[in-house]
Write a protein that holds these residues in place. Structure first.
Motif, short mmCIF file in Angstrom:
data_model
loop_
_atom_site.label_atom_id
_atom_site.label_comp_id
_atom_site.label_asym_id
_atom_site.label_seq_id
_atom_site.Cartn_x
_atom_site.Cartn_y
_atom_site.Cartn_z
N SER A 169 13.82 -5.89 -3.25
CA SER A 169 14.05 -5.61 -1.84
C SER A 169 13.95 -4.11 -1.56
N PRO A 170 13.27 -3.70 -0.49
CA PRO A 170 12.51 -4.53 0.44
C PRO A 170 11.15 -4.89 -0.18
N TYR A 171 10.85 -6.16 -0.21
CA TYR A 171 9.66 -6.63 -0.91
C TYR A 171 8.38 -6.17 -0.23
N PRO A 172 7.30 -6.00 -1.00
CA PRO A 172 6.02 -5.64 -0.41
C PRO A 172 5.52 -6.76 0.52
N GLU A 173 4.69 -6.40 1.45
CA GLU A 173 4.11 -7.38 2.38
C GLU A 173 3.08 -8.25 1.68
N ASP A 174 2.30 -7.68 0.77
CA ASP A 174 1.27 -8.45 0.05
C ASP A 174 1.53 -8.34 -1.45
N LEU A 175 1.99 -9.42 -2.03
CA LEU A 175 2.37 -9.42 -3.44
C LEU A 175 1.18 -9.25 -4.39
N LYS A 176 0.00 -9.76 -4.00
CA LYS A 176 -1.18 -9.61 -4.85
C LYS A 176 -1.61 -8.15 -4.92
N VAL A 177 -1.61 -7.49 -3.78
CA VAL A 177 -1.98 -6.07 -3.75
C VAL A 177 -0.93 -5.25 -4.51
N ALA A 178 0.33 -5.60 -4.31
CA ALA A 178 1.41 -4.89 -5.02
C ALA A 178 1.24 -5.02 -6.53
N ALA A 179 0.86 -6.21 -7.02
CA ALA A 179 0.65 -6.40 -8.46
C ALA A 179 -0.52 -5.54 -8.94
N TRP A 180 -1.57 -5.44 -8.12
CA TRP A 180 -2.70 -4.58 -8.49
C TRP A 180 -2.26 -3.11 -8.59
N VAL A 181 -1.45 -2.67 -7.64
CA VAL A 181 -0.95 -1.28 -7.66
C VAL A 181 -0.19 -1.03 -8.95
N MET A 182 0.68 -1.95 -9.33
CA MET A 182 1.52 -1.77 -10.51
C MET A 182 0.71 -1.87 -11.81
N ARG A 183 -0.24 -2.83 -11.86
CA ARG A 183 -0.98 -3.09 -13.11
C ARG A 183 -2.21 -2.20 -13.30
N GLN A 184 -2.85 -1.82 -12.19
CA GLN A 184 -4.10 -1.07 -12.32
C GLN A 184 -4.11 0.22 -11.49
N GLY A 185 -3.71 0.15 -10.24
CA GLY A 185 -3.79 1.31 -9.36
C GLY A 185 -3.04 2.53 -9.85
N GLU A 186 -1.77 2.33 -10.25
CA GLU A 186 -0.98 3.45 -10.77
C GLU A 186 -1.42 3.86 -12.18
N PRO A 187 -1.50 2.93 -13.14
CA PRO A 187 -1.86 3.34 -14.50
C PRO A 187 -3.23 4.03 -14.60
N LYS A 188 -4.19 3.60 -13.80
CA LYS A 188 -5.52 4.20 -13.85
C LYS A 188 -5.67 5.33 -12.83
N GLU A 189 -4.61 5.61 -12.12
CA GLU A 189 -4.55 6.69 -11.12
C GLU A 189 -5.56 6.51 -9.99
N TRP A 190 -5.91 5.28 -9.66
CA TRP A 190 -6.85 5.01 -8.59
C TRP A 190 -6.22 5.22 -7.21
N ILE A 191 -4.90 5.12 -7.14
CA ILE A 191 -4.26 5.29 -5.82
C ILE A 191 -4.00 6.76 -5.51
N TYR A 192 -4.31 7.63 -6.45
CA TYR A 192 -4.12 9.07 -6.24
C TYR A 192 -5.47 9.69 -5.90
N PHE A 193 -5.95 9.42 -4.72
CA PHE A 193 -7.26 9.91 -4.30
C PHE A 193 -7.07 11.00 -3.25
N GLU A 194 -8.05 11.86 -3.15
CA GLU A 194 -7.98 12.93 -2.16
C GLU A 194 -8.62 12.44 -0.87
N GLN A 195 -8.02 12.84 0.23
CA GLN A 195 -8.55 12.45 1.55
C GLN A 195 -9.77 13.27 1.90
#
Length: 195
Positions: A169-195
């Motif tokens: 809590s508070p849970y993510p709105e989309d659990l599939k996307v949240a799992a991707w963030v935890m399993r791939q996005g953060e570890p591979k640093e894909w969510i740390y992109f420059e604007q």
């Protein structure tokens, strides 16, 4: 300096809900004036001419999906992010807004006017899959202050400055996307992109 359309209204001539609608409109116009990456259009007005719906255009580069989405989060499959620049979010204010049980509805458009799919954000706090695709979760209603705050918070979502992907809590709105963030996005640093 741009002339603010909301200044044609006198708050002393308004009561209750209409005064709040004018306050929100003025806050949005003032807060977004000069922003190159966020623009606002009044989408619908009430009988007195005050906005009850807005279209917010985010001119930001953000994740709009992933490669191999059919094999999302499967072992050994890399789901690299796909990017788009430009997202459209609607804000609808219910008839009894701003009552505590009538929060604004924030959602990204997922189709254009002809019904063709358009990019919408890939973010754990924005629904990507299913019937409610595009719905934005601001998390914790007691942190809500005004519409400008919500518009700016969503911009921080698109930049991945703010997100909640933990399965608590508070849970993510989309659990599939949240799992991707935890399993791939953060570890591979894909969510740390420059604007």
């Amino acid at each position: 300096m741009k002339v603010m359309e909301s200044h044609q209204f006198d708050p002393k001539q308004l009561t209750g809900r209409n005064r709040r609608l004018l306050y929100e409109w003025r806050q949005l116009e003032k807060g977004l004036d000069g922003h190159r990456d966020i623009t606002l259009t009044v989408n619908r007005r009430n009988s007195e001419g005050l906005p009850t719906s807005y279209l917010v255009d985010y001119h930001l580069r953000s994740i709009c999906g992933v490669e191999h989405v059919a094999e999302l989060n499967e072992s050994g499959v890399e789901n690299k992010p796909l990017f788009a620049t430009g997202f459209k979010m609607m804000i609808d204010l219910p008839v009894n807004y701003p009552c505590v049980d009538a929060p604004p509805s924030l959602y990204f458009l997922t189709t254009d006017t002809t019904g063709e799919p358009i990019p919408h954000p890939w973010h754990p706090n924005i629904r990507y899959f299913g019937d409610f695709a595009g719905r934005v979760c601001i998390n914790m209603a007691d942190t809500y202050t005004d519409l400008l705050w919500g518009v700016e918070r969503v911009a921080s979502y698109l930049r991945y400055d703010t997100y909640h992907a933990m399965m608590e809590s508070p849970y993510p709105e989309d659990l599939k996307v949240a799992a991707w963030v935890m399993r791939q996005g953060e570890p591979k640093e894909w969510i740390y992109f420059e604007q």
